[in-house]
Write a protein that holds these residues in place. Structure first.
Motif, PDB file in Angstrom:
ATOM      1  N   PRO A  51      22.439  81.582 115.491  1.00  0.00           N
ATOM      2  CA  PRO A  51      23.547  81.069 116.320  1.00  0.00           C
ATOM      3  C   PRO A  51      24.780  81.966 116.311  1.00  0.00           C
ATOM      4  N   GLN A  52      24.886  82.872 115.320  1.00  0.00           N
ATOM      5  CA  GLN A  52      26.069  83.741 115.235  1.00  0.00           C
ATOM      6  C   GLN A  52      25.961  84.956 116.161  1.00  0.00           C
ATOM      7  N   SER A  53      24.780  85.269 116.666  1.00  0.00           N
ATOM      8  CA  SER A  53      24.616  86.472 117.494  1.00  0.00           C
ATOM      9  C   SER A  53      25.264  86.292 118.865  1.00  0.00           C
ATOM     10  N   SER A  54      25.945  87.323 119.333  1.00  0.00           N
ATOM     11  CA  SER A  54      26.614  87.210 120.636  1.00  0.00           C
ATOM     12  C   SER A  54      25.654  87.506 121.783  1.00  0.00           C
ATOM     13  N   SER A 114      24.720  72.064 132.727  1.00  0.00           N
ATOM     14  CA  SER A 114      25.413  73.171 133.390  1.00  0.00           C
ATOM     15  C   SER A 114      26.885  72.842 133.628  1.00  0.00           C
ATOM     16  N   LYS A 115      27.190  71.549 133.764  1.00  0.00           N
ATOM     17  CA  LYS A 115      28.585  71.120 133.961  1.00  0.00           C
ATOM     18  C   LYS A 115      29.250  70.728 132.644  1.00  0.00           C
ATOM     19  N   ASN A 116      28.454  70.490 131.608  1.00  0.00           N
ATOM     20  CA  ASN A 116      28.970  70.037 130.302  1.00  0.00           C
ATOM     21  C   ASN A 116      28.204  70.755 129.192  1.00  0.00           C
ATOM     22  N   LYS A 117      28.580  72.001 128.924  1.00  0.00           N
ATOM     23  CA  LYS A 117      27.831  72.778 127.926  1.00  0.00           C
ATOM     24  C   LYS A 117      27.888  72.102 126.553  1.00  0.00           C
ATOM     25  N   HIS A 118      26.835  72.296 125.787  1.00  0.00           N
ATOM     26  CA  HIS A 118      26.785  71.702 124.442  1.00  0.00           C
ATOM     27  C   HIS A 118      27.782  72.356 123.499  1.00  0.00           C
ATOM     28  N   LYS A 119      28.155  73.625 123.803  1.00  0.00           N
ATOM     29  CA  LYS A 119      29.150  74.355 123.013  1.00  0.00           C
ATOM     30  C   LYS A 119      30.102  74.977 124.017  1.00  0.00           C
ATOM     31  N   VAL A 163      19.866  72.460 115.532  1.00  0.00           N
ATOM     32  CA  VAL A 163      19.288  71.638 116.607  1.00  0.00           C
ATOM     33  C   VAL A 163      20.301  70.579 116.965  1.00  0.00           C
ATOM     34  N   MET A 164      20.523  70.408 118.238  1.00  0.00           N
ATOM     35  CA  MET A 164      21.359  69.279 118.651  1.00  0.00           C
ATOM     36  C   MET A 164      20.755  68.610 119.873  1.00  0.00           C
ATOM     37  N   VAL A 165      21.001  67.318 119.989  1.00  0.00           N
ATOM     38  CA  VAL A 165      20.513  66.588 121.151  1.00  0.00           C
ATOM     39  C   VAL A 165      21.737  66.159 121.963  1.00  0.00           C
ATOM     40  N   GLN A 166      21.792  66.657 123.178  1.00  0.00           N
ATOM     41  CA  GLN A 166      22.890  66.286 124.071  1.00  0.00           C
ATOM     42  C   GLN A 166      22.470  65.005 124.791  1.00  0.00           C
TER      43      GLN A 166
END
Ligand code: AHN
Ligand code: ZN
Length: 337
Positions: A120-123, A207-212, A94-97
């Motif tokens: 999270p490892q699944s493509s 959408s302009k700054n993805k979390h990853k 979990v992360m909070v942007q």
């Protein structure tokens, strides 16, 4: 015993027919039923986990209990922290942007996009999302004196988030084997006025700054205003334009699950919602499941942007139809169906 000639001919022809019918395509005789093979490979039956509409309802009540969740206010921050800790009990990550975004009126607002990942490892990934903030004014309320007060947003803000919190619980209890799922709870969606781009500030920011960096999903499903009594969900214009194949998949799942009344095959006009920016800025084909019809009254549900958007209009049957349909889509994908 003497038989008429034509009866004998029928008997011979009949026996020939039975013989031909009993031959399989490879020419072998299959009179023994145990050696009969079906030409199709049987799909293993999927046991879809249960989506608990009572829990989804309670997750909406919890949000409402914080009070109005208007960006920049104390209940907003408290609710963000609750969303984060609730999802941390279910998801792998979990992360909070966080960011500061500027509203149409120049107000600088703290933004918290809450993002929870499963596998999270699944493509191969599916993105589910909803906005969680509530509107700072009730501009559609009949009561002039209360138009500038924030709304409680049980349906507009609470419902999609409540459904996704229950789906997080389902995913925790029934781990997916192959695919990954990301749940995005968008902030600062409803602090807009006038032109479309003043809405959806959280999803525009993401959408302009993805979390990853390099984040990709195969497709997305946005839930907005998905909890009202007597809701129907029609096929919205931007969803059709960018992701017709996802509409087909989700509506088919709705019908197979027994919720055809909620998912008519009817087109409605495009609207600017979080999925518009996910499609155009992030390039992820995304549909919006939304109660909308440009031909009726104000278009959305009758209590839209009024003080009547409270728990009394939330219906567990609607929550169940939407939640169970999304669950079906996820476990079909996981099974490669
Ligand atoms: C506009 O009204 C431009 N879009 C609808 C987005 C919205 C508002 N969703 C919930 N509240
Ligand atoms: Zn709204």
């Amino acid at each position: 015993m003497k038989q008429p000639k034509h009866i004998a001919i029928f008997l011979v022809l009949g026996c020939m027919l039975v013989f031909v019918a009993s031959c399989t395509s490879d020419g072998s005789s299959s009179n023994n039923p145990q050696t009969t093979t079906s030409p199709k490979v049987e799909q293993p039956k999927i046991n879809y986990p249960n989506f608990d509409a009572n829990n989804a309802y309670n997750m909406i009540q919890k949000q409402v209990d914080f009070g109005t969740r208007v960006p920049g206010t104390a209940p907003h921050k408290a609710c963000a922290e609750w969303l984060e800790s609730t999802l941390k009990a279910q998801a792998d990550e979990v992360m909070v942007q966080t960011a500061e975004v500027t509203a149409f009126n120049g107000a600088k607002l703290p933004m918290y996009n809450v993002i929870a990942s499963f596998n999270p490892q699944s493509s191969k990934r599916i993105m589910l999302s909803a906005h969680w903030d509530t509107r700072p004014f009730a501009d559609h309320d009949d009561d002039e004196a209360r138009k500038d007060e924030p709304i409680i947003g049980a349906n507009d803000g609470g419902s999609g988030t409540g459904i996704l919190l229950e789906i997080a619980k389902v995913l925790k209890a029934n781990p997916l084997k192959n695919i990954g799922v990301d749940i995005f709870l968008w902030d600062v969606e409803d602090y807009g006025k006038g032109s479309g781009d003043t809405y959806c500030l959280g999803s525009q920011y993401w959408s302009k700054n993805k979390h990853k960096s390099g984040y990709k999903a195969q497709y997305g499903i946005l839930l907005d205003m998905v909890g009202a009594r007597n809701a129907v969900f029609q096929q919205e214009g931007h969803s059709k334009q960018f992701a017709q194949h996802i509409l087909d998949k989700v509506w088919a799942a709705g019908h197979k699950g027994g919720y055809s009344g909620f998912f008519p095959f009817k087109n409605v006009a495009p609207i600017t919602d979080d999925h518009y920016y996910i499609n155009t800025l992030a390039g992820i084909p995304t549909i919006d499941i939304i109660q909308y019809d440009q031909y009726t009254g104000k278009g959305f549900f009758p209590q839209w942007h009024t003080h009547d958007d409270d728990m009394s209009i939330i219906d567990k049957n609607t929550l169940k139809a939407v939640g169970q349909t999304v669950v079906r889509v996820l476990y079909d994908e996981d099974a490669g169906k």
